[in-house]
Design a protein around this motif. Structure first.
Motif, PDB file in Angstrom:
ATOM      1  N   UNK A   1       0.816  -1.218   0.000  1.00  0.00           N
ATOM      2  CA  UNK A   1       0.000   0.000   0.000  1.00  0.00           C
ATOM      3  C   UNK A   1       0.848   1.266   0.000  1.00  0.00           C
ATOM      4  N   UNK A   2       2.003   1.225   0.637  1.00  0.00           N
ATOM      5  CA  UNK A   2       2.888   2.387   0.660  1.00  0.00           C
ATOM      6  C   UNK A   2       3.702   2.514  -0.624  1.00  0.00           C
ATOM      7  N   UNK A   3       3.665   1.476  -1.465  1.00  0.00           N
ATOM      8  CA  UNK A   3       4.403   1.452  -2.729  1.00  0.00           C
ATOM      9  C   UNK A   3       5.881   1.759  -2.508  1.00  0.00           C
ATOM     10  N   UNK A   4       6.490   1.050  -1.575  1.00  0.00           N
ATOM     11  CA  UNK A   4       7.892   1.268  -1.252  1.00  0.00           C
ATOM     12  C   UNK A   4       8.814   0.769  -2.350  1.00  0.00           C
ATOM     13  N   UNK A   5       8.593  -0.443  -2.804  1.00  0.00           N
ATOM     14  CA  UNK A   5       9.483  -1.081  -3.780  1.00  0.00           C
ATOM     15  C   UNK A   5       8.870  -1.096  -5.180  1.00  0.00           C
ATOM     16  N   UNK A   6       7.575  -1.251  -5.267  1.00  0.00           N
ATOM     17  CA  UNK A   6       6.893  -1.306  -6.559  1.00  0.00           C
ATOM     18  C   UNK A   6       5.565  -0.567  -6.449  1.00  0.00           C
ATOM     19  N   UNK A   7       5.106   0.004  -7.556  1.00  0.00           N
ATOM     20  CA  UNK A   7       3.814   0.687  -7.552  1.00  0.00           C
ATOM     21  C   UNK A   7       2.694  -0.346  -7.620  1.00  0.00           C
ATOM     22  N   UNK A   8       1.459   0.116  -7.628  1.00  0.00           N
ATOM     23  CA  UNK A   8       0.322  -0.804  -7.574  1.00  0.00           C
ATOM     24  C   UNK A   8       0.269  -1.754  -8.766  1.00  0.00           C
ATOM     25  N   UNK A   9       0.809  -1.345  -9.901  1.00  0.00           N
ATOM     26  CA  UNK A   9       0.801  -2.231 -11.074  1.00  0.00           C
ATOM     27  C   UNK A   9       2.002  -3.181 -11.102  1.00  0.00           C
ATOM     28  N   UNK A  10       2.837  -3.129 -10.054  1.00  0.00           N
ATOM     29  CA  UNK A  10       3.978  -4.033  -9.945  1.00  0.00           C
ATOM     30  C   UNK A  10       5.257  -3.492 -10.553  1.00  0.00           C
ATOM     31  N   UNK A  11       5.188  -2.346 -11.205  1.00  0.00           N
ATOM     32  CA  UNK A  11       6.376  -1.758 -11.820  1.00  0.00           C
ATOM     33  C   UNK A  11       7.178  -0.976 -10.782  1.00  0.00           C
ATOM     34  N   UNK A  12       8.461  -0.893 -11.018  1.00  0.00           N
ATOM     35  CA  UNK A  12       9.323  -0.132 -10.108  1.00  0.00           C
ATOM     36  C   UNK A  12       9.066   1.376 -10.251  1.00  0.00           C
ATOM     37  N   UNK A  13       8.754   1.803 -11.472  1.00  0.00           N
ATOM     38  CA  UNK A  13       8.496   3.222 -11.729  1.00  0.00           C
ATOM     39  C   UNK A  13       7.278   3.664 -10.909  1.00  0.00           C
ATOM     40  N   UNK A  14       7.419   4.780 -10.234  1.00  0.00           N
ATOM     41  CA  UNK A  14       6.326   5.296  -9.418  1.00  0.00           C
ATOM     42  C   UNK A  14       6.427   4.915  -7.954  1.00  0.00           C
ATOM     43  N   UNK A  15       7.369   4.035  -7.622  1.00  0.00           N
ATOM     44  CA  UNK A  15       7.548   3.628  -6.227  1.00  0.00           C
ATOM     45  C   UNK A  15       8.514   4.577  -5.520  1.00  0.00           C
ATOM     46  N   UNK A  16       8.561   4.477  -4.204  1.00  0.00           N
ATOM     47  CA  UNK A  16       9.509   5.284  -3.436  1.00  0.00           C
ATOM     48  C   UNK A  16      10.940   4.935  -3.831  1.00  0.00           C
ATOM     49  N   UNK A  17      11.195   3.653  -4.077  1.00  0.00           N
ATOM     50  CA  UNK A  17      12.531   3.220  -4.498  1.00  0.00           C
ATOM     51  C   UNK A  17      12.965   3.925  -5.778  1.00  0.00           C
ATOM     52  N   UNK A  18      12.075   4.049  -6.746  1.00  0.00           N
ATOM     53  CA  UNK A  18      12.443   4.696  -8.009  1.00  0.00           C
ATOM     54  C   UNK A  18      12.755   6.171  -7.821  1.00  0.00           C
ATOM     55  N   UNK A  19      12.123   6.793  -6.842  1.00  0.00           N
ATOM     56  CA  UNK A  19      12.377   8.214  -6.584  1.00  0.00           C
ATOM     57  C   UNK A  19      13.716   8.402  -5.883  1.00  0.00           C
ATOM     58  N   UNK A  20      14.035   7.506  -4.961  1.00  0.00           N
ATOM     59  CA  UNK A  20      15.244   7.653  -4.157  1.00  0.00           C
ATOM     60  C   UNK A  20      16.498   7.084  -4.806  1.00  0.00           C
ATOM     61  N   UNK A  21      16.337   6.204  -5.775  1.00  0.00           N
ATOM     62  CA  UNK A  21      17.486   5.522  -6.371  1.00  0.00           C
ATOM     63  C   UNK A  21      18.272   6.457  -7.288  1.00  0.00           C
ATOM     64  N   UNK A  22      19.382   6.946  -6.780  1.00  0.00           N
ATOM     65  CA  UNK A  22      20.288   7.759  -7.581  1.00  0.00           C
ATOM     66  C   UNK A  22      21.650   7.081  -7.665  1.00  0.00           C
ATOM     67  N   UNK A  23      21.642   5.756  -7.595  1.00  0.00           N
ATOM     68  CA  UNK A  23      22.886   5.010  -7.663  1.00  0.00           C
ATOM     69  C   UNK A  23      23.500   5.168  -9.047  1.00  0.00           C
ATOM     70  N   UNK A  24      24.806   5.045  -9.119  1.00  0.00           N
ATOM     71  CA  UNK A  24      25.530   5.259 -10.366  1.00  0.00           C
ATOM     72  C   UNK A  24      25.861   3.963 -11.087  1.00  0.00           C
ATOM     73  N   UNK A  25      25.764   2.842 -10.391  1.00  0.00           N
ATOM     74  CA  UNK A  25      26.131   1.566 -10.998  1.00  0.00           C
ATOM     75  C   UNK A  25      25.021   0.548 -10.806  1.00  0.00           C
ATOM     76  N   UNK A  26      25.065  -0.489 -11.630  1.00  0.00           N
ATOM     77  CA  UNK A  26      24.094  -1.575 -11.493  1.00  0.00           C
ATOM     78  C   UNK A  26      24.267  -2.270 -10.146  1.00  0.00           C
TER      79      UNK A  26
END
Length: 113
Positions: A10-35
Motif C-alpha cells: 500500500x505504501x508502494x515502497x518497492x513497486x507501484x500498484x501495477x507491480x512496476x518499479x516506476x512510481x515507487x519510493x525506491x524509483x524516486x530515491x534511487x540515484x545510484x551510479x552503478x548496477x
C-alpha cells in the motif's frame, strides 16, 4: 521496525500498484551510479525495514557521503567500473565471453584496451 507485506504494498515502497518499479519510493530515491549499487539498494531492503530507533552511526555515514565529492572524481570512477559483480559471476560459471574477459582486464589494470 517490522513492516508487513500488505503495508509495504500500500505504501508502494518497492513497486507501484501495477507491480512496476516506476512510481515507487525506491524509483524516486534511487540515484545510484552503478548496477551493483542499484541492486544492493534493492536487495538490502532499506526502505521496507524502517529503523525503530535513530541509528546515529548510520546517519553519520550518510552525512559523510554527502559531504564527500561524490559528484566528481569518485562518481566518474564508479561509472567506469561497470557491473563487476555480474562479470565475476559469468566468469565463475564459465559463461563469460572474450569481451567479458577484456572488460575484466581493463578494470584490473585501469587501462583502456
Amino acid at each position: 521496525m517490522a513492516v508487513d507485506e500488505t503495508t509495504r504494498r500500500h505504501l508502494e515502497l518497492i513497486a507501484s500498484t501495477d507491480g512496476a518499479r516506476k512510481g515507487s519510493l525506491l524509483s524516486v530515491l534511487d540515484e545510484t551510479l552503478t548496477a551493483v549499487g542499484a541492486r544492493t539498494l534493492w536487495q538490502l531492503d532499506y526502505l521496507s525495514a524502517a529503523l525503530a530507533r535513530r541509528d546515529r552511526a548510520r546517519h553519520d555515514a550518510v552525512e559523510e557521503l554527502f559531504d564527500a565529492d561524490l559528484g566528481g572524481t569518485v562518481a566518474d570512477a564508479l561509472k567506469r567500473i561497470g557491473d563487476l559483480e555480474r562479470l565475476a559471476g559469468r566468469i565463475g560459471s564459465m559463461r563469460a565471453s572474450p569481451r567479458d574477459c577484456l572488460r575484466l582486464a581493463t578494470h584490473s589494470t585501469g587501462s583502456t584496451l
